[in-house]
Design a protein around this motif. Sequence first.
Motif, PDB file in Angstrom:
ATOM      1  N   LYS A  13       7.646 -42.434 -69.473  1.00 55.58           N
ATOM      2  CA  LYS A  13       6.693 -41.337 -69.648  1.00 55.58           C
ATOM      3  C   LYS A  13       7.309 -39.996 -69.264  1.00 55.58           C
ATOM      4  CE  LYS A  13       2.316 -43.751 -69.112  1.00 55.58           C
ATOM      5  NZ  LYS A  13       1.426 -44.332 -68.113  1.00 55.58           N
ATOM      6  N   SER A  14       8.280 -40.059 -68.331  1.00 59.91           N
ATOM      7  CA  SER A  14       8.917 -38.828 -67.851  1.00 59.91           C
ATOM      8  C   SER A  14      10.056 -38.384 -68.775  1.00 59.91           C
ATOM      9  CB  SER A  14       9.402 -39.028 -66.419  1.00 59.91           C
ATOM     10  OG  SER A  14      10.100 -40.261 -66.300  1.00 59.91           O
ATOM     11  N   HIS A  15      10.098 -38.917 -70.011  1.00 65.58           N
ATOM     12  CA  HIS A  15      10.971 -38.420 -71.088  1.00 65.58           C
ATOM     13  C   HIS A  15      12.439 -38.835 -70.999  1.00 65.58           C
ATOM     14  CE1 HIS A  15       7.487 -36.074 -72.322  1.00 65.58           C
ATOM     15  NE2 HIS A  15       7.426 -35.590 -71.098  1.00 65.58           N
ATOM     16  N   GLU A  16      12.706 -39.967 -70.308  1.00 64.61           N
ATOM     17  CA  GLU A  16      14.047 -40.541 -70.391  1.00 64.61           C
ATOM     18  C   GLU A  16      14.027 -41.668 -71.427  1.00 64.61           C
ATOM     19  OE1 GLU A  16      12.369 -40.457 -67.461  1.00 64.61           O
ATOM     20  OE2 GLU A  16      13.387 -38.846 -66.373  1.00 64.61           O
ATOM     21  N   TRP A  17      15.181 -41.911 -72.056  1.00 64.11           N
ATOM     22  CA  TRP A  17      15.310 -43.072 -72.935  1.00 64.11           C
ATOM     23  C   TRP A  17      16.265 -44.091 -72.306  1.00 64.11           C
ATOM     24  CZ3 TRP A  17      20.346 -43.880 -74.231  1.00 64.11           C
ATOM     25  CH2 TRP A  17      21.198 -42.772 -74.345  1.00 64.11           C
TER      26      TRP A  17
ATOM     27  N   GLY B   8      28.121 -46.265 -58.308  1.00 59.72           N
ATOM     28  CA  GLY B   8      27.957 -47.192 -57.189  1.00 59.72           C
ATOM     29  C   GLY B   8      26.621 -47.044 -56.487  1.00 59.72           C
ATOM     30  N   ARG B   9      25.932 -45.937 -56.743  1.00 54.93           N
ATOM     31  CA  ARG B   9      24.627 -45.738 -56.111  1.00 54.93           C
ATOM     32  C   ARG B   9      23.607 -46.719 -56.675  1.00 54.93           C
ATOM     33  NH1 ARG B   9      21.186 -40.051 -56.276  1.00 54.93           N
ATOM     34  NH2 ARG B   9      19.107 -40.982 -55.974  1.00 54.93           N
ATOM     35  N   LYS B  10      22.780 -47.268 -55.772  1.00 53.63           N
ATOM     36  CA  LYS B  10      21.711 -48.161 -56.225  1.00 53.63           C
ATOM     37  C   LYS B  10      20.428 -47.358 -56.389  1.00 53.63           C
ATOM     38  CE  LYS B  10      23.477 -52.614 -54.785  1.00 53.63           C
ATOM     39  NZ  LYS B  10      24.800 -52.164 -54.251  1.00 53.63           N
ATOM     40  N   VAL B  11      19.802 -47.523 -57.534  1.00 55.82           N
ATOM     41  CA  VAL B  11      18.568 -46.767 -57.805  1.00 55.82           C
ATOM     42  C   VAL B  11      17.424 -47.719 -58.121  1.00 55.82           C
ATOM     43  CG1 VAL B  11      19.731 -44.682 -58.620  1.00 55.82           C
ATOM     44  CG2 VAL B  11      19.173 -46.499 -60.263  1.00 55.82           C
ATOM     45  N   LYS B  12      16.219 -47.259 -57.804  1.00 53.50           N
ATOM     46  CA  LYS B  12      15.017 -48.015 -58.156  1.00 53.50           C
ATOM     47  C   LYS B  12      14.370 -47.344 -59.363  1.00 53.50           C
ATOM     48  CE  LYS B  12      13.479 -50.031 -53.791  1.00 53.50           C
ATOM     49  NZ  LYS B  12      13.881 -49.153 -52.664  1.00 53.50           N
ATOM     50  N   ALA B  13      13.663 -48.132 -60.153  1.00 53.74           N
ATOM     51  CA  ALA B  13      12.948 -47.553 -61.295  1.00 53.74           C
ATOM     52  C   ALA B  13      12.009 -46.461 -60.796  1.00 53.74           C
ATOM     53  CB  ALA B  13      12.169 -48.637 -62.026  1.00 53.74           C
TER      54      ALA B  13
ATOM     55  N   GLU C 285      13.044 -43.577 -59.593  1.00 57.02           N
ATOM     56  CA  GLU C 285      13.694 -42.769 -58.559  1.00 57.02           C
ATOM     57  C   GLU C 285      14.415 -41.573 -59.198  1.00 57.02           C
ATOM     58  OE1 GLU C 285      16.061 -45.109 -55.831  1.00 57.02           O
ATOM     59  OE2 GLU C 285      17.409 -43.401 -55.487  1.00 57.02           O
ATOM     60  N   ALA C 286      14.213 -40.380 -58.606  1.00 57.91           N
ATOM     61  CA  ALA C 286      14.935 -39.194 -59.086  1.00 57.91           C
ATOM     62  C   ALA C 286      16.398 -39.345 -58.735  1.00 57.91           C
ATOM     63  CB  ALA C 286      14.358 -37.940 -58.441  1.00 57.91           C
ATOM     64  N   CYS C 287      17.285 -39.275 -59.720  1.00 58.98           N
ATOM     65  CA  CYS C 287      18.696 -39.483 -59.397  1.00 58.98           C
ATOM     66  C   CYS C 287      19.622 -38.550 -60.162  1.00 58.98           C
ATOM     67  CB  CYS C 287      19.078 -40.942 -59.623  1.00 58.98           C
ATOM     68  SG  CYS C 287      18.974 -41.434 -61.332  1.00 58.98           S
ATOM     69  N   ALA C 288      19.081 -37.664 -60.976  1.00 56.45           N
ATOM     70  CA  ALA C 288      19.909 -36.670 -61.664  1.00 56.45           C
ATOM     71  C   ALA C 288      19.071 -35.405 -61.807  1.00 56.45           C
ATOM     72  CB  ALA C 288      20.333 -37.181 -63.041  1.00 56.45           C
TER      73      ALA C 288
ATOM     74  N   ALA D 158      14.992 -26.006 -63.036  1.00 62.81           N
ATOM     75  CA  ALA D 158      15.669 -27.259 -62.687  1.00 62.81           C
ATOM     76  C   ALA D 158      14.651 -28.381 -62.813  1.00 62.81           C
ATOM     77  CB  ALA D 158      16.181 -27.179 -61.258  1.00 62.81           C
ATOM     78  N   SER D 159      15.041 -29.498 -63.463  1.00 59.00           N
ATOM     79  CA  SER D 159      14.127 -30.633 -63.617  1.00 59.00           C
ATOM     80  C   SER D 159      14.794 -31.904 -63.124  1.00 59.00           C
ATOM     81  CB  SER D 159      13.754 -30.835 -65.088  1.00 59.00           C
ATOM     82  OG  SER D 159      13.314 -29.621 -65.658  1.00 59.00           O
ATOM     83  N   ASP D 160      14.045 -32.711 -62.384  1.00 58.50           N
ATOM     84  CA  ASP D 160      14.551 -34.016 -61.941  1.00 58.50           C
ATOM     85  C   ASP D 160      14.549 -34.996 -63.096  1.00 58.50           C
ATOM     86  OD1 ASP D 160      15.126 -33.595 -59.220  1.00 58.50           O
ATOM     87  OD2 ASP D 160      12.986 -33.673 -58.729  1.00 58.50           O
ATOM     88  N   ILE D 161      15.547 -35.858 -63.098  1.00 58.77           N
ATOM     89  CA  ILE D 161      15.613 -36.947 -64.068  1.00 58.77           C
ATOM     90  C   ILE D 161      15.472 -38.249 -63.285  1.00 58.77           C
ATOM     91  CG2 ILE D 161      17.059 -38.099 -65.797  1.00 58.77           C
ATOM     92  CD1 ILE D 161      16.098 -35.204 -66.507  1.00 58.77           C
ATOM     93  N   TYR D 162      14.574 -39.134 -63.776  1.00 59.51           N
ATOM     94  CA  TYR D 162      14.263 -40.360 -63.056  1.00 59.51           C
ATOM     95  C   TYR D 162      14.902 -41.542 -63.772  1.00 59.51           C
ATOM     96  CZ  TYR D 162      10.818 -37.133 -61.214  1.00 59.51           C
ATOM     97  OH  TYR D 162      10.228 -36.041 -60.645  1.00 59.51           O
ATOM     98  N   SER D 163      15.473 -42.461 -62.985  1.00 57.33           N
ATOM     99  CA  SER D 163      15.999 -43.660 -63.624  1.00 57.33           C
ATOM    100  C   SER D 163      14.823 -44.535 -64.037  1.00 57.33           C
ATOM    101  CB  SER D 163      16.908 -44.438 -62.667  1.00 57.33           C
ATOM    102  OG  SER D 163      17.356 -45.595 -63.354  1.00 57.33           O
ATOM    103  N   PRO D 164      14.738 -44.898 -65.326  1.00 60.89           N
ATOM    104  CA  PRO D 164      13.606 -45.727 -65.767  1.00 60.89           C
ATOM    105  C   PRO D 164      13.758 -47.187 -65.323  1.00 60.89           C
ATOM    106  CG  PRO D 164      14.666 -44.556 -67.604  1.00 60.89           C
ATOM    107  CD  PRO D 164      15.601 -44.498 -66.445  1.00 60.89           C
ATOM    108  N   VAL D 165      14.956 -47.551 -64.879  1.00 61.24           N
ATOM    109  CA  VAL D 165      15.229 -48.957 -64.525  1.00 61.24           C
ATOM    110  C   VAL D 165      15.931 -49.023 -63.167  1.00 61.24           C
ATOM    111  CG1 VAL D 165      15.346 -49.869 -66.877  1.00 61.24           C
ATOM    112  CG2 VAL D 165      17.377 -48.797 -65.874  1.00 61.24           C
ATOM    113  N   SER D 166      15.859 -50.213 -62.528  1.00 61.04           N
ATOM    114  CA  SER D 166      16.502 -50.423 -61.229  1.00 61.04           C
ATOM    115  C   SER D 166      17.886 -51.029 -61.420  1.00 61.04           C
ATOM    116  CB  SER D 166      15.665 -51.374 -60.366  1.00 61.04           C
ATOM    117  OG  SER D 166      14.347 -50.905 -60.280  1.00 61.04           O
ATOM    118  N   GLY D 167      18.782 -50.731 -60.486  1.00 55.63           N
ATOM    119  CA  GLY D 167      20.113 -51.323 -60.551  1.00 55.63           C
ATOM    120  C   GLY D 167      21.150 -50.417 -59.932  1.00 55.63           C
TER     121      GLY D 167
END
Lengths: 128, 380
Positions: free
Chosen positions: A13-17, A49-54, A56-59, A67-76
Amino acid sequence: MSSQVPADLRYAKSHEWVRVSAPTATVGITDHAQQELTDIVFVELPAEGRKVKAGEACAVVESVKTASDIYSPVSGEITLVNDAVVENPALVNSDPYGAGWFFQVKLSNETEAAALLSSVDYGKQIGG
Amino acid sequence: MLKRTPLFEAHQRLGARLVEFGGWEMPVHYTSIMDEHHAVRTAAGIFDISHMGEVMVSGAEASNFLNAQLTNNIGKLDLGQGQYTLMCNERGGVIDDLYAYRISSFDFLLVVNASRIEEDVAWLQKRHDAFPERGRVDVRNLSDIFGAVAVQGPRVREFIDLAIPRPAGSEAIAARASSLRKNEFDLFGFADETIYVACTGYTGEDGFEVIAPAAVIEAIWNQIMEAGQPYGLKPCGLGARDTLRTEACYPLYGHELDENTTPIEAGVGFFVALDKGDFVGRSVLAEQKAKGVAKRAVAFKMTDKSAPPRPHYPIWSAAPDERHIGEVVSGTSSPTLNLGIGLGYVPPEFAKPGTPIQIEIRGRRSPAVVVQKPFYKKPV
């Protein structure tokens, strides 16, 4: 303004593919998102190497104005980031689903991606 | 409900992306900020500035009244001239920055910031009530009556007369808009209405601002659009207006200026005429001019590849004595220079061009350097 929503991708929903190729997934921002942001001048990507949760803002992506946060849509685990967009942020505008990708994630939960929006649902969300 | 200007429908037809600005629904861009910014630097751009306020101060004592409220010397204005000036509170803090135009011997038109119209009018009314000669001056808020557009860029003089052809009245000083020089204005006729064309702007480029009754502002916009098209004129939104003014180091109310910041601190002391007699805030400003200030507005640019600076980011001194010394008030990626630029407040010992500083961006400090203002100056 009409924007591209490729059928073979999943969307947040936050516009990542997300392009899933198990066990990894590639993440970027949608054509709609880059059109809304316009002229992207700076991209900050997570460390490999960073672990992210679905969710989570990571870029961070910066246009001239904001400036806009980008969220990882998936965990890993972040396994690869696209240095080319850091060098040339305009790639996100010119080729959001190709050369403008952000990072790859080694999926910790392969079923997560299936819960994301289909191209049809995302298209509805953006009114396309 | 956000307020809309008389050009709102024109913006929608042009496909503008609309945002909230100071209570108004305004275009932020039509194509992109970068595109519109470059159009103004290389050719021409037209902006809707109808949201700005117009206040008419009239009467035999209008000049004396205004000189007691504003920092610049209004007595220096001849008929057909305008000046940048500021209105301060008793502490020397800025209530607003504005343009004052001398329309006639007894009429002055003030063009004020959209976000400050109510505060300005209330302040002027309060000061008017306390003014001994109040029977011989009156203050009228005409903001709803007027619309306005700005036409800016190096090619504007080539086509402005095609859009604004007819001088009005016998007092006209310029036969054509294109013969106006900086800070001059004149009255023109347009569809049975009298309009004001001033050689002023907020972009660092040559150009004009046209103030006209709301009923004709769309016809003026259309006529300028048509006349300017062959010269590369583009409609421009507030996004480009902000990047252009930041490169030119023009202050924006709410960023560089507020009620707790003086014109001296903001670096616009040139527009404070201490020798003209008393005015609100004068004693504080005189003391600051004589003894110095605790904070100063500086221009800085990022020296390494980094994210652009943004308002409210902390400013730090450089190593070895690293400490938090101030705050960014305006910041962007400069489309002309292609690097991060900003304006911020620091103690005077850090205000000298060449002083290394650091900008804290998302918890990390990036190197920057204080530079001479402005970042951009139009070629002579």
